[in-house]
Design a protein around this motif. Structure first.
Motif, mmCIF file in Angstrom:
data_model
loop_
_atom_site.group_PDB
_atom_site.id
_atom_site.type_symbol
_atom_site.label_atom_id
_atom_site.label_comp_id
_atom_site.label_asym_id
_atom_site.label_seq_id
_atom_site.Cartn_x
_atom_site.Cartn_y
_atom_site.Cartn_z
ATOM 1 N N ALA A 22 35.203 39.563 45.979
ATOM 2 C CA ALA A 22 35.863 38.638 45.506
ATOM 3 C C ALA A 22 37.638 39.191 45.225
ATOM 4 N N ASN A 23 37.736 40.383 44.891
ATOM 5 C CA ASN A 23 39.073 40.880 44.746
ATOM 6 C C ASN A 23 39.504 41.282 46.301
ATOM 7 N N ALA A 24 38.889 41.649 47.079
ATOM 8 C CA ALA A 24 39.199 41.671 48.742
ATOM 9 C C ALA A 24 39.708 40.469 49.252
ATOM 10 N N LYS A 81 46.261 47.621 49.423
ATOM 11 C CA LYS A 81 44.973 47.238 48.821
ATOM 12 C C LYS A 81 44.226 48.511 48.479
ATOM 13 N N LYS A 82 44.953 49.512 47.580
ATOM 14 C CA LYS A 82 44.403 50.737 47.178
ATOM 15 C C LYS A 82 44.084 50.433 45.859
ATOM 16 N N ALA A 83 44.519 49.374 45.058
ATOM 17 C CA ALA A 83 44.663 49.108 43.754
ATOM 18 C C ALA A 83 44.185 47.483 43.619
ATOM 19 N N PRO A 84 43.335 47.127 42.625
ATOM 20 C CA PRO A 84 43.253 45.670 42.281
ATOM 21 C C PRO A 84 44.482 44.887 41.784
ATOM 22 N N THR A 226 53.588 40.186 50.103
ATOM 23 C CA THR A 226 52.115 39.953 50.618
ATOM 24 C C THR A 226 51.581 41.366 51.256
ATOM 25 N N ASP A 227 50.309 41.226 51.260
ATOM 26 C CA ASP A 227 49.712 42.688 51.891
ATOM 27 C C ASP A 227 49.807 42.706 53.418
ATOM 28 N N SER A 228 50.699 41.543 53.786
ATOM 29 C CA SER A 228 50.997 41.478 55.392
ATOM 30 C C SER A 228 52.462 41.802 55.515
#
Length: 256
Positions: A22-24, A81-84, A226-228
């Motif tokens: 879910a987090n991913a 993406k190393k931490a929630p 964002t992560d991108s």
């Protein structure tokens, strides 16, 4: 009994696995706000001056609505993406280290216990210029040291401000490294983040920053982070003097 224990352990594994999935699957979207001057009587002809009353409303909104103000490392770790990610993350940044931050913004940030970042042009520390009616004063070294002890991270905005993106490698290296060394000597804290003067970058500038081990660099505009997003051209949302609490709320939710 063994079957019961195995069943419990299997259930725990499934729960943990579901939580991680879910987090991913949660999309990373974080507003990074960019402020400049916070004035009691803001000059309406200066896009980057906003009133202290407006700033108070904005910070009160963040506090009342459960936003988590991030440190740069927290922001970096979430983006990579190393931490929630907390439910309502936000990164507060300020450019220029003008003294209005010390007298106007900093007390509000301290009141709410907010993390924030001040991007400092190091050759300007303690200087002032401009007309008597609109004098620009930069925080002194002592003022910067004071805020740095209270959840304000001092990060790199070069030794000098200006349109520097197309300078040669040697000169860019000198200016970025010089600012890093100055800030680290002042605070005894690592400096790993950069804001481009005027938001202007170039491929060579990016290479210089990477060679100097800068973890992340910020531009101007571009919506939500964002992560991108490009780590060396991270977007920031400018807060300007035409904003009010309604446009502020829209910006932190949509990036525009």
């Amino acid at each position: 009994m063994k079957k019961f224990i195995i069943s419990i352990m299997s259930s725990l594994v499934l729960i943990l696995s579901f939580g991680l999935q879910a987090n991913a699957a949660t999309p990373v979207k974080i507003p990074v706000l960019m402020y400049h001057r916070i004035e009691v009587n803001a000059n309406k002809n200066d896009t980057w001056q906003i009133s202290l009353n407006e700033f108070k409303q904005e910070m009160n909104y963040l506090k009342s609505n459960g936003y988590t103000t991030l440190t740069n490392d927290q922001f970096y770790n979430i983006i990579t993406k190393k931490a929630p990610m907390p439910a309502k993350p936000i990164l507060l940044t300020f450019d220029g280290a003008t003294s209005d931050f010390y007298y106007n913004a900093y007390p509000i940030l301290k009141q709410y216990g907010f993390n924030s970042t001040e991007f400092v042009v190091t050759d300007q520390i303690g200087t002032s210029w401009g007309s008597p009616s609109d004098m620009i004063r930069i925080m002194t070294e002592e003022q910067l040291k004071t805020v740095a002890k209270n959840k304000v991270e001092l990060e790199n905005h070069s030794t000098t401000h200006g349109h520097i993106a197309n300078l040669g490698t040697t000169e860019l290296t000198r200016r970025v490294a010089g600012a890093t060394n100055k800030l680290q000597s002042m605070t005894n804290k690592p400096v790993g983040y950069f804001a481009y003067p005027f938001g202007e970058s170039s491929p060579n500038f990016v290479n210089v920053l990477k060679n100097l081990k800068v973890k992340m660099a910020f531009k101007v505009g571009g919506g939500l982070a964002t992560d991108s997003s490009d780590l060396m051209n991270m977007p920031r949302i400018g807060i300007v003097n035409t904003d009010n609490i309604t446009t502020f709320i829209r910006k932190i939710k949509t990036g525009y």
